[in-house]
Design an enzyme around this catalytic site. Structure first.
Site, PDB file in Angstrom:
ATOM      1  N   CYS A  40      -1.450   2.181   2.762  1.00  0.00           N
ATOM      2  CA  CYS A  40      -1.669   1.423   3.984  1.00  0.00           C
ATOM      3  C   CYS A  40      -0.874   0.131   4.082  1.00  0.00           C
ATOM      4  O   CYS A  40      -0.297  -0.179   5.121  1.00  0.00           O
ATOM      5  CB  CYS A  40      -3.149   1.147   4.153  1.00  0.00           C
ATOM      6  SG  CYS A  40      -3.890   0.327   2.735  1.00  0.00           S
ATOM      7  N   ASP A  77      -3.054   1.549  13.840  1.00  0.00           N
ATOM      8  CA  ASP A  77      -3.125   1.838  12.412  1.00  0.00           C
ATOM      9  C   ASP A  77      -2.030   2.815  12.044  1.00  0.00           C
ATOM     10  O   ASP A  77      -2.166   4.021  12.254  1.00  0.00           O
ATOM     11  CB  ASP A  77      -4.503   2.416  12.051  1.00  0.00           C
ATOM     12  CG  ASP A  77      -4.681   2.500  10.545  1.00  0.00           C
ATOM     13  OD1 ASP A  77      -3.695   2.297   9.819  1.00  0.00           O
ATOM     14  OD2 ASP A  77      -5.812   2.766  10.112  1.00  0.00           O
ATOM     15  N   HIS A  89      -8.318  -1.709   3.237  1.00  0.00           N
ATOM     16  CA  HIS A  89      -7.308  -1.135   4.115  1.00  0.00           C
ATOM     17  C   HIS A  89      -6.506  -2.254   4.763  1.00  0.00           C
ATOM     18  O   HIS A  89      -6.943  -3.398   4.829  1.00  0.00           O
ATOM     19  CB  HIS A  89      -8.020  -0.284   5.184  1.00  0.00           C
ATOM     20  CG  HIS A  89      -7.086   0.569   5.973  1.00  0.00           C
ATOM     21  ND1 HIS A  89      -6.171   1.385   5.395  1.00  0.00           N
ATOM     22  CD2 HIS A  89      -6.970   0.754   7.318  1.00  0.00           C
ATOM     23  CE1 HIS A  89      -5.512   2.033   6.343  1.00  0.00           C
ATOM     24  NE2 HIS A  89      -5.976   1.654   7.523  1.00  0.00           N
TER      25      HIS A  89
END
Lengths: 686, 306
Positions: free
Chosen positions: A433, A493, A477
């Site tokens: 991420c 995202d 994250h």
């Protein structure tokens, strides 16, 4: 110095056990040499008691004291701070053990032992620690009881013929009784006593071994995201738990990039009012830039200790707990770094607009800033794309499509060199991420779209039986937020573009079977989640831990509501009276039990009958003297009031026969007979 | 069991005719005897200690010897000695005065502890060991010791452990005026003693002694006694309380007392009557006897019967 006072044997035993218990509690954070010193002092004390060794001479004690000081200094490098202070206290405690000449010395030792046992709560506050500390207090109380047992011995020698083991254990038994008897009072104090804030702050080691979201992010520096199975926080929603893909727990916003590392932008950049808006205070001017629509989602977060002030919440939040502030970038911030488990309430509006009114030029500058001399290729390509499609949405979609097509999500990406974004985007194409968020924001900024990195947690595990959400450290994250004209800040995202299942499933479900996942914690129950009963056990334990956190550690948050519910209004008088009343009520069973224990005599019907008779005679002016037997009493009455003789002698005769001779009448007959006397007993004597 | 009461009343009446005005003490002495215990009479000289002992022996029809304890008395003077018989060519045992059913040990605290303990062994074992041979003493065996108050000079006070061997200690005290006038106007009581006939025989005495243990002590009475004992152990004025043996002695005396009152069960009044004679000499630590008596009264007043 000649010892003039000998510690009673059981007291000494329990004192030594207390010392060992206190040391064992703190063993985890004491230097090793101190534990060795503890063993030595205990041995010394035993030898002194046996008469084999002498008490240490004065100069040896001085020397030992200096040695301890030196030892603590060299172990920690300083004296201030919680751990060195505890080590110093423990060494003083151990040295005191070497000079017990009087009862007062033993008392000092025992009081210190109480203190040291309870200090453990500064380090840990879990459910197990709670019970262990209570047990430690019990042992120290046993030492205290043993210290005073000797007196008792001389007082009633006769009753004291229990076995050898009995004498050793008696102090512990009385201590256990004391603790159990005081339980109701403890409960009352716990429930009613107002929590007073800390009078002083305990300096605790900063960030020592606590994993979590850190205050900066540099993708490519470390290449192994093993993930920790530790719980980050737990959330209890008032309504249903929202869908997994909407659970973005915002923690920190990084707008500043130096080519390698993302961090928060300095506060000097902001020009519209204070950066923090505390709960309960009037809104800052920038609060108007957030539009919150629809119903608020209410929830309560119980955050584990992080030693930093960042709190986690869904966008866009508004805190509803004391000492929690909303920051300029609409995150939550705690007044103090969280040195222990903390609970706070939040209202979040999942449907929101942020800064739709346009970004001022200084804001735009912050959110577009890029370091010179880094990632030239990315900057060039971004510029090129912008020329090809001026619509920012199309541009970003193009980038996401690129991710989706060519990139691989992995927990073990290759290391990156100087131009992290260039290397990642155009060469390695593997990462997790942080890599995606970092490169995405960099690209967007390079294409002239204001963007920033947000770190926090994503998703969570629903507890199957208890109604709460469990967020682990491995749920950490990073994602991006871009600002679009007319739409404000929008969450993007990029990881979802690469590995959508990462967002829809929980992290653990996704990587549970992976060898690398949680490689570092072989013993973690989390690792064996595919074994059903072990997984159930893990969730059970977690529910217990959460209940403890909620009702015991976080009781402060419930207390006010609870007390207001009972008392109507909180003021010192009411709370004080309630405390007194509840305390008295709690001690009532103890009092009744001890009274019953004393009065468990032969107060049967017959005795009551005799007492009644005596009371009647007392009203008539002839009181039975204490210890006067029925026959003597009857004879005295007869001599004083010959007119009463018949009745009195038949009454006392019945009592005497029934009480001291073989019971002539059975219970029923006796009751009948006593009933026949009742009118007589009630009548007045002329 | 009115027969025991009748016998006791007759005995008290007959002995009381000689030892005038001391019915209560006579009753206690009898109770002590019925409870198979030994009696210690403590008082100043000339108060009738010897008379009581003699009268008791005579009235009960038991054999009687008297040992006058002096500072040079030896154990052999009490238990007896083996003498070489020239005719037989062997040693022959000459029993000492202790071989008798009632032994009056007069002024026991005038003799040395060694001699005292020779008698005390006989008292506790019911037998004596002479030259390696154990000889049984006659039954019933009843020692009445008299002693002058220890404050007088030339005495060896009995240690507590030996005082404990006496079931009861009584004091006679001065007679009341009426009794004293009667005493002065009458004959010498010792003359009357010669005419005293035995009221019971050995067998009857043994029967009575056997009956004592059968007297019922109810649970609440046991409880009462226990509380009395407990109280003696908590008084700060006393070093030691009553021992469990003392407690059993108290119960046994109370039984005998109840039996003499014609009852088959003990009532608190029996215990109260026996408390001072049974426990007075077993309590130590108080400054003097007067204080012990007042302490016992205090105990009786502070422990209720229920």
């Amino acid at each position: 110095m000649q010892p003039t006072w000998q510690t009673p044997r059981p007291a000494l035993l329990w004192m030594l056990i207390s010392v060992v218990t206190a040391l064992a509690l703190h063993a985890g954070h004491l230097p090793l040499w101190l534990l060795g010193a503890a063993a030595l002092t205990v041995l010394w004390q035993i030898q002194v008691y046996r008469g084999a060794w002498q008490h240490p001479a004065r100069f040896i004690k001085v020397l030992l004291t200096l040695l301890c000081f030196g030892g603590v200094l060299s172990s920690y490098g300083r004296l201030l701070g919680l751990e060195p202070m505890v080590a110093l206290l423990v060494s003083g405690f151990l040295l005191k053990l070497l000079e017990i000449h009087h009862r007062r010395d033993a008392l000092v030792l025992i009081y210190l032992a109480y203190f040291i046992v309870i200090i453990q709560c500064l380090f840990e506050q879990g459910i197990v620690t709670g019970f262990v500390v209570v047990f430690g207090v019990m042992i120290v109380t046993a030492a205290l009881a043993g210290l005073y047992q000797n007196n008792q011995n001389t007082q009633n020698k006769q009753t004291n013929r229990s076995g050898k083991l009995g004498t050793w254990f008696r102090p512990f038994r009385s201590s256990a009784v004391i603790i159990v008897q005081s339980l109701p009072l403890m409960l009352v104090l716990f429930i009613v006593m107002p929590r007073i804030g800390a009078l002083w702050a305990v300096p605790k080691e900063q960030g020592s071994g606590v994993v979590g979201v850190s205050d900066s992010m540099s993708p490519g520096d470390f290449s192994d995201l093993g993930g920790s199975s530790k719980v980050a926080f737990r959330v209890e929603f008032e309504g249903d738990i929202p869908a997994q893909s909407t659970l973005y727990w915002r923690g920190l916003v990084f707008s500043d990039f130096n080519g390698r590392r993302w961090s928060q932008s300095g506060s000097w950049g902001y020009q519209d009012g204070s950066l923090l808006q505390w709960y309960g205070e009037k809104p800052e001017p920038w609060d108007r830039q957030a539009t919150r629509r629809g119903d608020a989602l209410s929830y309560k977060v119980t955050l584990e200790a992080t030693n930093s002030p960042w709190l986690f919440a869904l966008a866009t939040p508004k805190p509803t707990s004391q000492d929690v502030a909303l920051t300029r970038d609409f995150r939550l911030f705690s007044k103090r770094p969280l040195s222990s488990k903390t609970q706070y309430r939040v209202n979040s509006w999942l449907d929101y607009d942020l800064e739709t009114g346009g970004l001022s030029s200084w804001r735009r500058k912050i959110e577009l800033a890029l370091p010179e001399g880094f990632n030239p290729k990315t900057r060039a390509i971004a510029e090129q794309w912008r020329q090809e499609s001026p619509d920012p949405v199309a541009l970003l979609n193009r980038l996401l499509k690129l991710y989706n097509k060519e990139f691989i999500y992995t927990l073990k990406p290759p290391l990156l060199g100087k131009h992290t974004v260039d290397e990642f985007l155009w060469e390695t194409k593997r990462g997790f991420c942080e890599f995606y968020a970092s490169s995405f924001v960099f690209f967007a900024r390079a294409a002239g779209i204001p963007a920033r990195v947000v770190v926090g947690y994503q998703g969570g595990e629903r507890h199957p039986s208890e109604d709460y959400l469990l967020v682990h450290q491995y749920d950490a994250h990073a994602w991006a937020e871009v600002w679009l004209e007319g739409r404000g800040w929008i969450r993007v995202d990029p990881t979802a573009a690469v590995a959508p299942e990462r967002i829809e499933m929980s992290f653990a479900d996704l990587f549970g079977e992976n060898e690398d996942f949680l490689a570092e914690s072989l013993l973690s129950l989390e690792r064996y989640r595919h074994i059903n009963w072990l997984n159930n056990l893990r969730l059970r334990l977690d529910a217990l831990d959460y209940a403890w956190a909620k009702w015991v550690l976080g009781y402060e948050n419930v207390q006010t509501d609870l007390l207001t519910g009972i008392l109507g209004r909180l003021d010192p008088l009411r709370v004080g009276l309630f405390l007194l009343a509840a305390g008295a009520l709690a001690m009532l069973p103890v009092a009744i039990m001890s009274l019953l224990g004393r009065e468990k005599k032969y107060r049967d019907e017959l005795d009551k009958f005799f007492i009644q008779f005596c009371q009647r005679m007392e009203r008539a002016g002839i009181a039975r003297r204490p210890g006067e037997g029925p026959r003597d009493f009857a004879a005295r009455i007869e001599s004083l009031r010959p007119d009463l003789a018949d009745q009195v002698s038949s009454l006392t005769g019945l009592f005497e026969q029934q009480r001291y001779n073989t019971a002539v009448l059975n219970k029923r007959d006796l009751r009948l007979k006593l009933r026949r006397f009742r009118p007589y007993l009630r009548s007045k004597i002329p | 069991m009115s027969s025991v009461k009748k016998i006791a009343d007759i005995l008290v009446e007959r002995i009381g005719a000689i030892l005038i005005g001391k019915d209560q003490e006579i009753r206690l002495a009898l109770a002590c005897l019925f409870a198979r215990g030994h009696l210690l009479i403590e008082d100043l000289p000339g108060m009738g200690k010897t008379t009581l002992a003699q009268t008791l022996a005579a009235a009960l029809g038991l054999s009687y010897t008297r040992i006058q304890f002096t500072s040079d008395l030896l154990p052999a003077d009490i238990v007896g000695v083996s003498v070489y018989d020239r005719d037989n060519g062997s040693f022959e045992f000459h029993p000492g005065p202790v071989f008798s059913q009632v032994v009056l040990a007069d002024e026991i605290n005038r003799t040395t502890p060694k001699t005292q303990s020779a008698l005390l062994e006989a008292m506790s074992e019911g037998q004596v060991s002479v030259e390696g041979e154990t000889r049984q003493l006659p039954q019933p065996f009843f020692v009445i010791a008299t002693q002058n108050p220890a404050t007088q000079s030339g005495t060896f006070p009995l240690p507590e452990s030996q005082l404990d061997r006496f079931l009861m200690r009584i004091k006679l005290g001065y007679p009341d005026p009426v009794a004293e006038r009667q005493l002065l106007s009458g004959d010498d009581p010792r003359k009357k003693l010669k005419n005293l006939k035995a009221s019971i025989n050995e067998a009857t005495l043994e029967q009575i002694q056997a009956k004592v243990s059968g007297v019922k002590a109810a649970e609440s009475l046991i409880d009462y006694i226990q509380r009395l004992l407990q109280q003696t152990r908590t008084l700060p004025q006393l070093d030691n309380g009553i021992s469990p043996r003392g407690g059993m002695a108290l119960l046994q005396c109370a039984r005998a007392w109840a039996l003499m009152d014609g009852r088959q069960y003990v009532i608190p009044e029996d215990v109260q009557a026996c408390l001072e004679p049974v426990c007075g000499h077993r309590l130590s630590g108080a400054a003097n006897d007067q204080e012990v008596i007042s302490l016992i009264q205090q105990i009786l007043n502070s422990v209720d019967i229920i």
